[in-house]
Scaffold this active site. Structure first.
Site, PDB file in Angstrom:
ATOM      1  N   ASP A 152       9.456 -15.153   9.581  1.00  0.00           N
ATOM      2  CA  ASP A 152       9.352 -15.012   8.127  1.00  0.00           C
ATOM      3  C   ASP A 152       9.877 -16.261   7.434  1.00  0.00           C
ATOM      4  O   ASP A 152      10.708 -17.000   7.968  1.00  0.00           O
ATOM      5  CB  ASP A 152      10.087 -13.763   7.632  1.00  0.00           C
ATOM      6  CG  ASP A 152      11.573 -13.765   7.949  1.00  0.00           C
ATOM      7  OD1 ASP A 152      11.951 -14.261   9.033  1.00  0.00           O
ATOM      8  OD2 ASP A 152      12.364 -13.270   7.119  1.00  0.00           O
ATOM      9  N   GLU A 190      14.642 -12.260   8.834  1.00  0.00           N
ATOM     10  CA  GLU A 190      15.862 -13.076   8.800  1.00  0.00           C
ATOM     11  C   GLU A 190      16.137 -13.569   7.393  1.00  0.00           C
ATOM     12  O   GLU A 190      17.280 -13.648   6.971  1.00  0.00           O
ATOM     13  CB  GLU A 190      15.735 -14.259   9.761  1.00  0.00           C
ATOM     14  CG  GLU A 190      17.058 -14.948  10.084  1.00  0.00           C
ATOM     15  CD  GLU A 190      17.465 -16.020   9.072  1.00  0.00           C
ATOM     16  OE1 GLU A 190      18.641 -16.432   9.085  1.00  0.00           O
ATOM     17  OE2 GLU A 190      16.612 -16.458   8.269  1.00  0.00           O
TER      18      GLU A 190
END
EC number: 3.5.1.18
Length: 376
Positions: free
Chosen positions: A69, A134
């Site tokens: 991400d 994250e």
């Protein structure tokens, strides 16, 4: 210079995986790893996609850790090129995630492919722990995968997190630990009223100011040879209705500690409560435990990392614990040794994020040498 790591990095960047989306990045990585004999396990928790890939059954277990991400792109008008259309300009690969951390992911995969081709019967096992959570709330990502591994007693020996650790040149800094992070959400209660009649109200801003000043000036510890002193920072403060003639009924304060191994979260909490109580405040407070401090000292992983950087770049590295938190905080409590090594971090989370193309190849070589030193 080989183009394989650049090509894979571009393929990953072209997928707009704004947190918590993965957009097929892990599938792309899984296909490459499966071809090298990895067993692939997808772990989806609510809106988060995670991948656990492992080659080998025996220990020691070396684990690459990272995230697919990326943060939002921000103002598109300020980007020189479309953020998900990766292009090379003057030797730099541009695109969201180039440095944080799709360049590292590409380097991990290519380094592993090269290593396995040369050493198909290597010692121990290699794993990848990859998440799409994250940059977001980090609730359903690495921490959930670690819980799953712990439940089946699958232990990581060494973990290399691909966060962009470098400052000026590749490998000049590695992170061999991180400070703990503790957030407090504090509400100071008062009595709302008219500013012309303060005797009929109780101003929480006035009441809180001396206590907040004491908290801001407090020396929490002296740090140590590995960690700077603990810091306290007020991040948000809000009170009032927006009107100039109303005394507010409450003041909300959000603050954060980045703390060393000289104190614990419990000690910090008690000291905060003591100060608030000493000032006679009526308050409510809640706490968010973002991560414990951890430190990887001298040993096989740190030694291999130092030697690899020296061998590939010709320069020495400086292990540090500064900076923000990473998913290493969820891996270290299992007993694993954790190191962070990745590209230069000058443009991370900014518009026009980029990474030096030649650094991607150097990083790949560093990762491969680390594997050789630990598993050959």
């Amino acid at each position: 210079m080989s183009q394989e790591v650049l090509t894979l990095a571009q393929d990953l960047i072209s997928r707009p995986s704004v947190t918590p989306l993965d957009e097929g990045c892990q599938t792309l990585m899984a296909e490459r790893l499966a071809a090298q004999g990895f067993e692939i396990e997808s772990m989806v928790f609510e809106d988060t996609t995670n991948m656990w890939a492992r080659r080998g059954k025996e220990g020691p277990l070396f684990c690459f850790a990272g995230h697919t991400d990326v943060v939002p792109v921000g103002d598109l008008n300020r980007w020189h090129t479309p953020p998900f259309d990766p292009v090379v300009i003057d030797g730099y690969l541009h695109g969201r995630g180039a440095a944080d951390m799709k360049g590292s992911l590409a380097a991990m995969v290519v380094a592993t492919e090269r290593f396995v081709e040369k050493h198909p019967d290597h010692n121990g096992s290699i794993a990848f722990l990859i998440t799409s959570d994250e940059e977001g709330p980090f609730i359903n990502g690495t921490t959930r995968v670690i819980d799953t591994l712990e439940a089946r007693n699958e232990k990581i020996t060494w973990s290399l997190v691909g966060e962009p650790s470098s400052t000026h040149k590749l490998g000049d800094i590695v992170k061999n630990g991180r400070r703990g992070s503790l957030t407090g959400n504090l509400t100071i209660n008062g009595i709302q009223g008219h500013v012309a009649y303060p005797h009929l109200a109780d101003n929480p801003i006035h009441k809180a100011a001396p206590a907040l000043d004491e908290l801001a000036r407090m020396k929490w510890d002296n740090g140590n040879e590995f960690f700077p002193p603990t810091s306290f920072q007020i991040a948000n403060i809000n009170g009032g209705t927006g009107a100039s003639n109303v005394i507010p009924g409450a003041l909300e304060v959000m603050f954060n500690f980045r703390y060393s191994t000289e104190v614990t979260a419990e000690i910090l909490i008690q000291r905060v409560l003591n100060i608030l109580d000493a000032h006679g405040l009526d308050y409510d407070i809640s706490w968010i435990f973002n991560g414990l401090p951890f430190l990887t000292g001298d040993g096989p992983l740190l030694d291999a990392t130092r030697e690899a950087i020296k061998q590939v770049t010709g320069s020495d590295t400086d292990p540090q614990t500064s900076g923000g938190t990473s998913d290493g905080r969820f891996i270290a409590p299992t007993g694993a040794h954790v190191i962070e090594l990745g590209p230069v971090n000058a443009t991370i989370h900014k518009v026009n994020e980029c990474v030096k193309v030649s650094d991607l190849e150097l990083l790949t070589q560093c990762y491969e040498v680390i594997l050789e030193k630990l598993l050959c």
